[in-house]
Design a protein around this motif. Structure first.
Motif, PDB file in Angstrom:
ATOM      1  N   GLU A 115       0.821  -1.204   0.000  1.00  0.00           N
ATOM      2  CA  GLU A 115       0.000   0.000   0.000  1.00  0.00           C
ATOM      3  C   GLU A 115       0.860   1.260   0.000  1.00  0.00           C
ATOM      4  OE1 GLU A 115      -2.366  -0.624   3.437  1.00  0.00           O
ATOM      5  OE2 GLU A 115      -3.620  -2.176   2.510  1.00  0.00           O
ATOM      6  N   ALA A 116       1.943   1.232   0.774  1.00  0.00           N
ATOM      7  CA  ALA A 116       2.822   2.404   0.839  1.00  0.00           C
ATOM      8  C   ALA A 116       3.534   2.638  -0.489  1.00  0.00           C
ATOM      9  CB  ALA A 116       3.844   2.217   1.959  1.00  0.00           C
ATOM     10  N   LEU A 117       3.886   1.577  -1.192  1.00  0.00           N
ATOM     11  CA  LEU A 117       4.521   1.734  -2.503  1.00  0.00           C
ATOM     12  C   LEU A 117       3.555   2.352  -3.509  1.00  0.00           C
ATOM     13  CD1 LEU A 117       6.476  -1.645  -2.711  1.00  0.00           C
ATOM     14  CD2 LEU A 117       7.470   0.650  -2.484  1.00  0.00           C
ATOM     15  N   ILE A 118       2.319   1.879  -3.507  1.00  0.00           N
ATOM     16  CA  ILE A 118       1.319   2.474  -4.404  1.00  0.00           C
ATOM     17  C   ILE A 118       1.099   3.945  -4.055  1.00  0.00           C
ATOM     18  CG2 ILE A 118      -1.107   2.450  -5.094  1.00  0.00           C
ATOM     19  CD1 ILE A 118       0.396   0.184  -6.346  1.00  0.00           C
ATOM     20  N   ASP A 119       0.975   4.240  -2.770  1.00  0.00           N
ATOM     21  CA  ASP A 119       0.768   5.625  -2.340  1.00  0.00           C
ATOM     22  C   ASP A 119       1.918   6.522  -2.783  1.00  0.00           C
ATOM     23  OD1 ASP A 119      -1.637   5.021  -1.176  1.00  0.00           O
ATOM     24  OD2 ASP A 119      -0.849   4.891   0.867  1.00  0.00           O
ATOM     25  N   SER A 120       3.130   5.995  -2.727  1.00  0.00           N
ATOM     26  CA  SER A 120       4.286   6.804  -3.122  1.00  0.00           C
ATOM     27  C   SER A 120       4.231   7.155  -4.599  1.00  0.00           C
ATOM     28  CB  SER A 120       5.586   6.068  -2.788  1.00  0.00           C
ATOM     29  OG  SER A 120       5.756   4.917  -3.593  1.00  0.00           O
ATOM     30  N   ALA A 121       3.767   6.209  -5.439  1.00  0.00           N
ATOM     31  CA  ALA A 121       3.642   6.479  -6.871  1.00  0.00           C
ATOM     32  C   ALA A 121       2.550   7.517  -7.126  1.00  0.00           C
ATOM     33  CB  ALA A 121       3.349   5.190  -7.625  1.00  0.00           C
ATOM     34  N   LEU A 122       1.456   7.436  -6.396  1.00  0.00           N
ATOM     35  CA  LEU A 122       0.365   8.394  -6.572  1.00  0.00           C
ATOM     36  C   LEU A 122       0.783   9.785  -6.095  1.00  0.00           C
ATOM     37  CD1 LEU A 122      -2.691   6.218  -5.445  1.00  0.00           C
ATOM     38  CD2 LEU A 122      -1.833   6.637  -7.768  1.00  0.00           C
ATOM     39  N   LYS A 123       1.523   9.842  -4.999  1.00  0.00           N
ATOM     40  CA  LYS A 123       1.991  11.135  -4.499  1.00  0.00           C
ATOM     41  C   LYS A 123       2.995  11.774  -5.453  1.00  0.00           C
ATOM     42  CE  LYS A 123       1.204  10.130   0.391  1.00  0.00           C
ATOM     43  NZ  LYS A 123       1.842   9.832   1.696  1.00  0.00           N
ATOM     44  N   ALA A 124       3.662  10.921  -6.248  1.00  0.00           N
ATOM     45  CA  ALA A 124       4.613  11.439  -7.246  1.00  0.00           C
ATOM     46  C   ALA A 124       3.924  11.897  -8.525  1.00  0.00           C
ATOM     47  CB  ALA A 124       5.658  10.371  -7.571  1.00  0.00           C
ATOM     48  N   GLY A 125       2.607  11.847  -8.539  1.00  0.00           N
ATOM     49  CA  GLY A 125       1.846  12.324  -9.684  1.00  0.00           C
ATOM     50  C   GLY A 125       0.911  11.286 -10.277  1.00  0.00           C
ATOM     51  N   GLY A 126       1.178  10.007 -10.032  1.00  0.00           N
ATOM     52  CA  GLY A 126       0.295   8.948 -10.519  1.00  0.00           C
ATOM     53  C   GLY A 126       0.067   9.004 -12.008  1.00  0.00           C
ATOM     54  N   ALA A 127       1.135   9.267 -12.775  1.00  0.00           N
ATOM     55  CA  ALA A 127       0.986   9.486 -14.216  1.00  0.00           C
ATOM     56  C   ALA A 127       0.891   8.196 -15.016  1.00  0.00           C
ATOM     57  CB  ALA A 127       2.146  10.336 -14.732  1.00  0.00           C
ATOM     58  N   ASP A 128       0.894   7.045 -14.358  1.00  0.00           N
ATOM     59  CA  ASP A 128       0.824   5.768 -15.078  1.00  0.00           C
ATOM     60  C   ASP A 128       0.113   4.757 -14.196  1.00  0.00           C
ATOM     61  OD1 ASP A 128       1.177   3.861 -17.007  1.00  0.00           O
ATOM     62  OD2 ASP A 128       3.360   3.836 -16.921  1.00  0.00           O
ATOM     63  N   ASN A 129      -0.346   3.676 -14.823  1.00  0.00           N
ATOM     64  CA  ASN A 129      -0.828   2.542 -14.036  1.00  0.00           C
ATOM     65  C   ASN A 129       0.324   2.048 -13.170  1.00  0.00           C
ATOM     66  OD1 ASN A 129      -2.211   1.217 -17.104  1.00  0.00           O
ATOM     67  ND2 ASN A 129      -3.138   2.729 -15.762  1.00  0.00           N
ATOM     68  N   VAL A 130       0.025   1.555 -11.985  1.00  0.00           N
ATOM     69  CA  VAL A 130       1.080   1.065 -11.099  1.00  0.00           C
ATOM     70  C   VAL A 130       0.639  -0.226 -10.429  1.00  0.00           C
ATOM     71  CG1 VAL A 130       0.275   2.618  -9.262  1.00  0.00           C
ATOM     72  CG2 VAL A 130       2.550   1.599  -9.118  1.00  0.00           C
ATOM     73  N   THR A 131       1.506  -1.219 -10.482  1.00  0.00           N
ATOM     74  CA  THR A 131       1.230  -2.517  -9.884  1.00  0.00           C
ATOM     75  C   THR A 131       2.461  -2.989  -9.125  1.00  0.00           C
ATOM     76  OG1 THR A 131      -0.334  -3.130 -11.618  1.00  0.00           O
ATOM     77  CG2 THR A 131       0.628  -4.932 -10.338  1.00  0.00           C
ATOM     78  N   VAL A 132       2.246  -3.526  -7.926  1.00  0.00           N
ATOM     79  CA  VAL A 132       3.334  -4.134  -7.173  1.00  0.00           C
ATOM     80  C   VAL A 132       2.900  -5.507  -6.675  1.00  0.00           C
ATOM     81  CG1 VAL A 132       4.302  -1.924  -6.459  1.00  0.00           C
ATOM     82  CG2 VAL A 132       2.677  -3.077  -4.968  1.00  0.00           C
ATOM     83  N   VAL A 133       3.809  -6.462  -6.767  1.00  0.00           N
ATOM     84  CA  VAL A 133       3.640  -7.780  -6.174  1.00  0.00           C
ATOM     85  C   VAL A 133       4.789  -7.981  -5.203  1.00  0.00           C
ATOM     86  CG1 VAL A 133       3.757 -10.273  -6.580  1.00  0.00           C
ATOM     87  CG2 VAL A 133       2.436  -8.813  -8.130  1.00  0.00           C
ATOM     88  N   LEU A 134       4.482  -8.263  -3.958  1.00  0.00           N
ATOM     89  CA  LEU A 134       5.485  -8.577  -2.946  1.00  0.00           C
ATOM     90  C   LEU A 134       5.321 -10.035  -2.527  1.00  0.00           C
ATOM     91  CD1 LEU A 134       5.249  -5.406  -0.656  1.00  0.00           C
ATOM     92  CD2 LEU A 134       6.942  -5.881  -2.430  1.00  0.00           C
ATOM     93  N   ALA A 135       6.428 -10.721  -2.356  1.00  0.00           N
ATOM     94  CA  ALA A 135       6.378 -12.124  -1.948  1.00  0.00           C
ATOM     95  C   ALA A 135       7.539 -12.436  -1.031  1.00  0.00           C
ATOM     96  CB  ALA A 135       6.412 -13.039  -3.168  1.00  0.00           C
ATOM     97  N   ARG A 136       7.304 -13.385  -0.114  1.00  0.00           N
ATOM     98  CA  ARG A 136       8.343 -13.779   0.826  1.00  0.00           C
ATOM     99  C   ARG A 136       8.085 -15.223   1.255  1.00  0.00           C
ATOM    100  NH1 ARG A 136       9.105  -9.731   5.435  1.00  0.00           N
ATOM    101  NH2 ARG A 136       6.929 -10.250   5.814  1.00  0.00           N
ATOM    102  N   ILE A 137       9.152 -15.973   1.389  1.00  0.00           N
ATOM    103  CA  ILE A 137       9.044 -17.327   1.932  1.00  0.00           C
ATOM    104  C   ILE A 137       8.735 -17.217   3.413  1.00  0.00           C
ATOM    105  CG2 ILE A 137      10.283 -19.472   2.371  1.00  0.00           C
ATOM    106  CD1 ILE A 137      12.050 -18.735  -0.075  1.00  0.00           C
ATOM    107  N   ALA A 138       7.674 -17.873   3.845  1.00  0.00           N
ATOM    108  CA  ALA A 138       7.304 -17.821   5.241  1.00  0.00           C
ATOM    109  C   ALA A 138       8.278 -18.664   6.066  1.00  0.00           C
ATOM    110  CB  ALA A 138       5.877 -18.336   5.444  1.00  0.00           C
ATOM    111  N   PRO A 139       8.735 -18.140   7.222  1.00  0.00           N
ATOM    112  CA  PRO A 139       9.649 -18.924   8.064  1.00  0.00           C
ATOM    113  C   PRO A 139       8.935 -20.136   8.632  1.00  0.00           C
ATOM    114  CG  PRO A 139       8.955 -16.920   9.192  1.00  0.00           C
ATOM    115  CD  PRO A 139       8.441 -16.818   7.799  1.00  0.00           C
ATOM    116  N   HIS A 140       9.673 -21.189   8.870  1.00  0.00           N
ATOM    117  CA  HIS A 140       9.077 -22.412   9.430  1.00  0.00           C
ATOM    118  C   HIS A 140       8.692 -22.170  10.877  1.00  0.00           C
ATOM    119  CE1 HIS A 140      10.042 -24.754   5.893  1.00  0.00           C
ATOM    120  NE2 HIS A 140      11.294 -24.353   5.954  1.00  0.00           N
TER     121      HIS A 140
END
Length: 243
Positions: free
Chosen positions: A218-243
């Motif tokens: 959410e913060a990454l999307i917000d940062s793009a919008l605050k920078a003007g939001g001049a393009d579509n923006v998509t982020v995928v975050l992934a992490r291996i869950a610890p055992h």
């Protein structure tokens, strides 16, 4: 059918049309069961960019449900087959001739390898608190090509893609691999983020929200919008869950 992934995978996805575009031509895919993630960015200056991105994601959904890539050769072949399928679709449907898309994708294996491939300027990064933000992909743009040839880039060269899916029958994707740990966060994004938000700012956001992928996305999307939001923006975050 493909066997389930033998590790737990946490993922978070956010996408936004932006503040100036009439539609969102980005598409994304996450499958924690198979460990496959992808972002495609349809090219707005070409016919049916949205359709091209969506067809690309549909293609990989079908591929990984049957047999997920287990090697770089598998992944490269799947990307080339997708490109061929997009070209064939244009031959069968001339009204969408010229459609193109970027692609960045990753397959996480049972032994914590990330197999990745890309075409265009959608990006792949890995982040951890020790090494910070590391870019694994490199934009396929005229700017980068000129820099490789020791030529001075011109203004606007970073907008001209030298590789994408759907536009060229002869196509060789670029692929690589990296070893992951549960400390790593994987970031896939369209250039609606990286074209407007500096890597240092992206790194700061991931560092601040490293324990909560949803808040980080959410913060990454917000940062793009605050920078003007001049393009579509998509982020995928992934992490291996610890055992």
């Amino acid at each position: 059918m493909t066997a389930p992934l033998k590790i737990a995978l946490n993922v978070s996805v956010r996408t936004h049309q932006g503040l100036t575009r009439s539609e969102n031509q980005d598409a994304h895919y996450t499958n924690p069961t198979t460990g496959f993630i992808a972002v495609a960015d349809g090219l707005g200056g070409h016919q049916a960019g949205k359709l091209c991105a969506e067809l690309t994601i549909d293609f990989f959904d079908a591929v990984v449900q049957v047999r997920k890539p287990s090697s770089l050769q598998d992944l490269s072949q799947a990307i080339k087959q997708c490109n061929h399928a997009l070209i064939q679709h244009q031959k069968d449907n001339p009204e969408v001739s010229g459609m193109r898309t970027t692609l960045v994708c990753g397959q996480i294996t049972h032994d914590h390898q990330l197999l990745y491939g890309w075409a265009g300027d959608s990006r792949l990064y890995v982040f951890d608190s020790e090494d910070g933000l590391v870019q694994l992909s490199r934009d396929h743009t005229l700017r980068e090509r000129k820099l490789d040839a020791d030529l001075p880039p011109a203004q606007g060269d970073h907008h001209i893609l030298t590789k994408s899916l759907g536009g060229n029958q002869v196509f060789e994707p670029v692929c690589g691999s990296v070893q992951l740990s549960p400390a790593h966060i994987i970031l896939l994004s369209s250039d609606g983020l990286t074209g407007f938000v500096k890597d240092t700012a992206i790194e700061a956001i991931l560092n601040a929200h490293s324990r909560d992928l949803d808040r980080a996305a959410e913060a990454l999307i917000d940062s793009a919008l605050k920078a003007g939001g001049a393009d579509n923006v998509t982020v995928v975050l992934a992490r291996i869950a610890p055992h």
